[in-house]
Design an enzyme around this catalytic site. Structure first.
Site, short mmCIF file in Angstrom:
data_model
loop_
_atom_site.label_atom_id
_atom_site.label_comp_id
_atom_site.label_asym_id
_atom_site.label_seq_id
_atom_site.Cartn_x
_atom_site.Cartn_y
_atom_site.Cartn_z
N THR A 46 0.73 -1.05 0.07
CA THR A 46 -0.29 0.05 0.12
C THR A 46 1.16 1.13 0.09
OG1 THR A 46 -0.22 -0.12 2.40
CG2 THR A 46 -2.10 -1.26 1.03
N THR A 48 1.46 4.14 1.53
CA THR A 48 2.30 4.72 2.87
C THR A 48 3.51 3.67 3.06
OG1 THR A 48 0.82 6.57 3.22
CG2 THR A 48 2.65 5.95 4.90
N CYS A 49 2.66 2.71 3.42
CA CYS A 49 3.73 1.29 3.78
C CYS A 49 4.67 1.07 2.76
CB CYS A 49 2.65 -0.04 3.85
SG CYS A 49 1.20 0.48 4.75
N SER A 50 4.64 1.25 1.79
CA SER A 50 5.82 0.89 0.75
C SER A 50 6.64 2.01 0.35
CB SER A 50 5.26 0.37 -0.71
OG SER A 50 4.36 -0.92 -0.57
N LEU A 54 8.00 0.81 5.81
CA LEU A 54 8.98 -0.31 5.60
C LEU A 54 10.48 0.13 4.93
CD1 LEU A 54 9.91 -3.36 5.88
CD2 LEU A 54 9.04 -3.53 3.47
#
Length: 159
Positions: A46, A48-50, A54
């Site tokens: 997703t 923001t996550c990517s 992370l």
């Protein structure tokens, strides 16, 4: 009820990819006798996550691992998705990718959220925590849509 600083991590089984395929990870064993920075994201791959979450932990892994024994990323995704996401982000051996496929651990922590409005079903809230020998010593839960207190940079200030 949401987990709090001073609480023990609940017993659960997560999954990670091993050389032999998917393997169970007991939270009792994973957190026992060491300091772990655990962060959770609503979903692998997703935005923001990517783009931020992370990668921040990958970029700061050496600094974090100088002060902690492990970094773990958890998401309510299956182990194959978590493994592919970790490979695409270049986590190598810096971050342990933990799948909470049925959101059982997120629920046990009291940190689940309903993302059905986005077609994602039950997920984990975005958070980070520092766990020392199975006990939560720092807990950072993001407000919906926010990304600040669960970042690698913030975790470094708490170690």
């Amino acid at each position: 009820m949401t987990i709090q600083v001073g609480d023990k991590i609940p017993a659960a089984t997560l999954t990670t990819m091993t050389a032999d395929g998917p393997g169970p990870v007991s939270t009792d064993e994973f957190f026992k006798g060491r300091k772990v920075v655990l962060f959770s994201v609503p979903g692998a791959f997703t935005p923001t996550c990517s783009a931020k979450h992370l990668p921040g932990f990958v970029d700061h892994a050496d600094e974090i691992l100088a002060k902690a024994d492990a970094i773990a990323c958890m998401s309510v995704n299956d182990v194959f998705v978590m493994n592919a996401w970790g490979k695409s982000a270049g986590v190598e051996d810096k971050v342990v990718m933990l799948a909470d496929g049925n959101a059982e651990f997120a629920k046990a922590l009291g940190l689940e959220m309903d993302a059905s409005g986005f077609g994602m079903g039950l997920r984990s809230k975005r958070f980070s925590m520092i766990v020392e020998d199975g006990t939560v010593t720092q807990l950072n839960i993001e407000e919906p849509g926010a990304f600040q207190v669960s970042s690698a940079e913030h975790a470094l200030t708490q170690l």
